[in-house]
Motif scaffolding. Structure first.
Motif, PDB file in Angstrom:
ATOM      1  N   SER A 152       0.805  -1.226   0.000  1.00  0.00           N
ATOM      2  CA  SER A 152       0.000   0.000   0.000  1.00  0.00           C
ATOM      3  C   SER A 152       0.838   1.277   0.000  1.00  0.00           C
ATOM      4  O   SER A 152       0.373   2.319  -0.470  1.00  0.00           O
ATOM      5  CB  SER A 152      -0.974   0.001   1.176  1.00  0.00           C
ATOM      6  OG  SER A 152      -0.275  -0.219   2.385  1.00  0.00           O
ATOM      7  N   LEU A 153       2.083   1.235   0.505  1.00  0.00           N
ATOM      8  CA  LEU A 153       2.922   2.433   0.472  1.00  0.00           C
ATOM      9  C   LEU A 153       3.267   2.817  -0.971  1.00  0.00           C
ATOM     10  O   LEU A 153       3.505   3.987  -1.263  1.00  0.00           O
ATOM     11  CB  LEU A 153       4.193   2.226   1.296  1.00  0.00           C
ATOM     12  CG  LEU A 153       3.989   2.109   2.804  1.00  0.00           C
ATOM     13  CD1 LEU A 153       5.265   1.667   3.495  1.00  0.00           C
ATOM     14  CD2 LEU A 153       3.493   3.426   3.384  1.00  0.00           C
ATOM     15  N   GLU A 154       3.264   1.832  -1.854  1.00  0.00           N
ATOM     16  CA  GLU A 154       3.529   2.093  -3.268  1.00  0.00           C
ATOM     17  C   GLU A 154       2.414   2.909  -3.907  1.00  0.00           C
ATOM     18  O   GLU A 154       2.608   3.518  -4.952  1.00  0.00           O
ATOM     19  CB  GLU A 154       3.670   0.779  -4.029  1.00  0.00           C
ATOM     20  CG  GLU A 154       4.814  -0.078  -3.566  1.00  0.00           C
ATOM     21  CD  GLU A 154       4.820  -1.439  -4.245  1.00  0.00           C
ATOM     22  OE1 GLU A 154       4.400  -1.531  -5.420  1.00  0.00           O
ATOM     23  OE2 GLU A 154       5.246  -2.407  -3.611  1.00  0.00           O
ATOM     24  N   GLU A 155       1.253   2.915  -3.298  1.00  0.00           N
ATOM     25  CA  GLU A 155       0.096   3.588  -3.867  1.00  0.00           C
ATOM     26  C   GLU A 155       0.083   5.087  -3.615  1.00  0.00           C
ATOM     27  O   GLU A 155      -0.752   5.799  -4.159  1.00  0.00           O
ATOM     28  CB  GLU A 155      -1.185   2.946  -3.329  1.00  0.00           C
ATOM     29  CG  GLU A 155      -1.323   1.500  -3.756  1.00  0.00           C
ATOM     30  CD  GLU A 155      -2.458   0.786  -3.059  1.00  0.00           C
ATOM     31  OE1 GLU A 155      -3.315   1.459  -2.443  1.00  0.00           O
ATOM     32  OE2 GLU A 155      -2.482  -0.444  -3.123  1.00  0.00           O
ATOM     33  N   GLY A 156       0.987   5.580  -2.785  1.00  0.00           N
ATOM     34  CA  GLY A 156       1.060   7.017  -2.584  1.00  0.00           C
ATOM     35  C   GLY A 156       1.629   7.420  -1.243  1.00  0.00           C
ATOM     36  O   GLY A 156       1.045   7.130  -0.206  1.00  0.00           O
ATOM     37  N   VAL A 157       2.775   8.053  -1.279  1.00  0.00           N
ATOM     38  CA  VAL A 157       3.381   8.707  -0.121  1.00  0.00           C
ATOM     39  C   VAL A 157       4.013   9.983  -0.665  1.00  0.00           C
ATOM     40  O   VAL A 157       4.770   9.934  -1.638  1.00  0.00           O
ATOM     41  CB  VAL A 157       4.455   7.836   0.562  1.00  0.00           C
ATOM     42  CG1 VAL A 157       5.172   8.611   1.659  1.00  0.00           C
ATOM     43  CG2 VAL A 157       3.846   6.559   1.137  1.00  0.00           C
ATOM     44  N   VAL A 158       3.688  11.109  -0.070  1.00  0.00           N
ATOM     45  CA  VAL A 158       4.286  12.376  -0.483  1.00  0.00           C
ATOM     46  C   VAL A 158       5.179  12.892   0.632  1.00  0.00           C
ATOM     47  O   VAL A 158       5.035  12.512   1.795  1.00  0.00           O
ATOM     48  CB  VAL A 158       3.214  13.434  -0.861  1.00  0.00           C
ATOM     49  CG1 VAL A 158       2.410  12.966  -2.058  1.00  0.00           C
ATOM     50  CG2 VAL A 158       2.307  13.750   0.303  1.00  0.00           C
TER      51      VAL A 158
END
Length: 134
Positions: free
Chosen positions: A49-55
């Motif tokens: 799930s971290l691959e799906e979006g961390v800014v």
């Protein structure tokens, strides 16, 4: 606490006119290490799930000594803090065994579809917790 260790060789394009790694490229090296932690290591632990979006909402970098082009650098990372909707990654970059830079990144899980920050999942938190500095 475990530190995540990442090694890489700075590229020719990372070099400045003085033959050192450009200060802005330190962030690129830190990004490569962070991606290895959040994408590669997390995936090995069943967390995708971290691959799906961390800014990134903040970077801090201290430059302690120049890093020459072409030498392998070692980046050690750990989690400084975990909150409901953000976590802080800390880094130390070593060149030939000498500490060359320290940095911190405030990372925010992000729902790219909804266009807004989100909370860390229990699985993400469980993955990050072994890297927390005690």
């Amino acid at each position: 606490m475990d530190r995540f260790v990442f090694e890489c060789v700075p590229r020719w394009s990372d070099m400045d006119v003085y033959g050192h790694v450009n200060n802005a490229r330190f962030l690129t090296l830190y990004e490569e290490a962070r991606v290895a932690l959040m994408f590669v290591a997390a995936r090995k632990h069943g967390v995708t799930s971290l691959e799906e979006g961390v800014v990134i909402s903040r970077h801090e970098v201290d430059y302690l000594r120049p890093v020459d082009y072409g030498e392998t650098v070692r980046i050690e990372m750990w989690v400084e803090e975990i909150r409901a909707s953000r976590f802080v990654i800390a880094y130390e970059l070593f060149d030939e065994g000498a500490l060359a830079s320290r940095a911190r990144s405030v990372c925010v899980p992000f729902d790219l579809v909804a266009g807004r920050p989100r909370r860390l999942s229990p699985q993400e938190r469980a993955f990050l917790e072994p890297y927390v500095l005690a």
